[in-house]
Design an enzyme around this catalytic site. Sequence first.
Site, mmCIF file in Angstrom:
data_model
loop_
_atom_site.group_PDB
_atom_site.id
_atom_site.type_symbol
_atom_site.label_atom_id
_atom_site.label_comp_id
_atom_site.label_asym_id
_atom_site.label_seq_id
_atom_site.Cartn_x
_atom_site.Cartn_y
_atom_site.Cartn_z
ATOM 1 N N LYS A 175 26.392 36.517 28.856
ATOM 2 C CA LYS A 175 27.571 36.135 28.067
ATOM 3 C C LYS A 175 28.119 37.383 27.375
ATOM 4 O O LYS A 175 27.345 38.183 26.833
ATOM 5 C CB LYS A 175 27.168 35.071 27.040
ATOM 6 C CG LYS A 175 28.311 34.474 26.228
ATOM 7 C CD LYS A 175 27.786 33.354 25.332
ATOM 8 C CE LYS A 175 28.868 32.719 24.490
ATOM 9 N NZ LYS A 175 28.345 31.602 23.647
ATOM 10 N N SER A 187 30.674 27.291 23.830
ATOM 11 C CA SER A 187 31.427 28.474 24.195
ATOM 12 C C SER A 187 30.866 29.216 25.401
ATOM 13 O O SER A 187 31.531 30.098 25.939
ATOM 14 C CB SER A 187 31.474 29.429 23.010
ATOM 15 O OG SER A 187 30.161 29.865 22.669
ATOM 16 N N SER A 201 26.560 25.578 21.917
ATOM 17 C CA SER A 201 27.277 26.387 22.914
ATOM 18 C C SER A 201 26.496 26.715 24.171
ATOM 19 O O SER A 201 27.068 27.234 25.132
ATOM 20 C CB SER A 201 27.774 27.692 22.280
ATOM 21 O OG SER A 201 28.847 27.435 21.409
#
Length: 497
Positions: free
Chosen positions: A85, A160, A184
């Site tokens: 990420k 996210s 997330s």
Amino acid sequence: MQNRNGKDLALLPAHRLSEMLRSGETTSTEITEQVLENIERRDQLLKAYLSVMKEEALRKAEEVDKKIRTGSALSPLAGIPLALKDNMCLMGTETTCASKILKGFVAPYDATVVARLKAADCVFVGKTNLDEFAMGSSTENSAFGPTRNPWDTARAPGGSSGGSAAAVAAGETILSLGSDTGGSIRQPAAFCGIVGLKPTYGRVSRYGLVAFASSLDQIGPLTRDVTDTALLMNVIAGHDPWDSTSAEVESPDFTGSLVKDVAGLRIGVPSEYFIEGIDVEMARAVRAAVELLEGLGAKSVEISLPHTEYGLPVYYVVAPAEASSNLARYDGVKYGYRSPSSGDMFDMYYNTKSGGFGSEVKRRIMLGTFALSSGYYDAYYLKAQKVRTLIKQDFEEAFKKCDVIFTPTTPTPPFLIGEKVDDPLQMYLSDVFTLNVNLTGIPAVVIPCGFSSNHLPIGLQIIGKPFDEQTILRAAYTFEQNTDYHKQAPDFSKLDK
């Protein structure tokens, strides 16, 4: 492209690929090439990645293949492609947090999880999309455009960590890391039909993770099955002196939890998570999971978490307050973007922040600044922290009656892109079943437990006691070994160009 046996290697879990590497059935280069080809074919539509490291990945894969040929000792994840990420530092690569304000910022060091994965000879294939600074539940808040769900490209992959989850589900990586501040990792895992673990706060170092809300943030794995999650945890977990919040506790061998045995396990089922408004199919799938494990020897007990309803308002005081403090550093001086149209210093600050941050980030900074401002601190932030303690005490009481807690992960299946983006409250409600886990710092894993009537994934959340990831992984593994939901894949004919 397919491998020499006509299989898409990128759809196999890491533990199976590791066996194939050692037996000579395939090579790290072959696996990496398959992943890179899937990215080339599918990511123009999905947009799971913000950057792809093709040359570096192939170079590393060849290095691992040489080690295998010479008989060197290797870790179980050596030669396995992994995506990161883009809010974690990988030295020498741009780290954007999907924000214009970090444009051009190149990480000068490795996050601790990255350093440990490098030591394990993992192959980094790229950095994945996210909601800007991890603030969102759909990956639509990215400054570089939304990621799409591989199961239905009209729908969101969650957020996210939507890029990391979509990449695993689409065969664009084997493993990925995400961060979880309010759900997330778990919500995208549920939306994309894969496994996602939020470890106990302090179990995995946050050194090198760009801070959103420091008392809530945690790094964790997104994988194809529970075994891969355990293998990845074996690499990234453990005390880190560079992170002052890292817990000085022994890190177990998480693969020891991969046991098909739930005899005597007490499963708590909280009434507050099966409320009016939850999608009928979500509730039915979770109750069916409880019944399946009961048939294997577990016992379910009704429990109550009475302060559950206060989790959402508490979270949206605490998280924005911490974000307003953490994001104050992005002023055009120390990092990334600086507005070119500035007269004096104050103009430069104003124009840089106005132009560099997206609307959701600015909304949360203003919320947090208000909550912390003079005259309002006691009324909002201090009161929220007191209620947070009540929520924590709810779980402590519940765990006197049960070993794990089963809940839905989300109130609905994946929603349409654009469906909630103009209604922040509806978007925030997407995390209503996950954010109390962050407020209390306990671990939770999400695994696939069914499909909706229009074939969208449904995720089961299994919550555990602090630093007891082993028990939730045991329950997850037992469920997984008695079902085949984790073996399902999206219709790739709709993704391949």
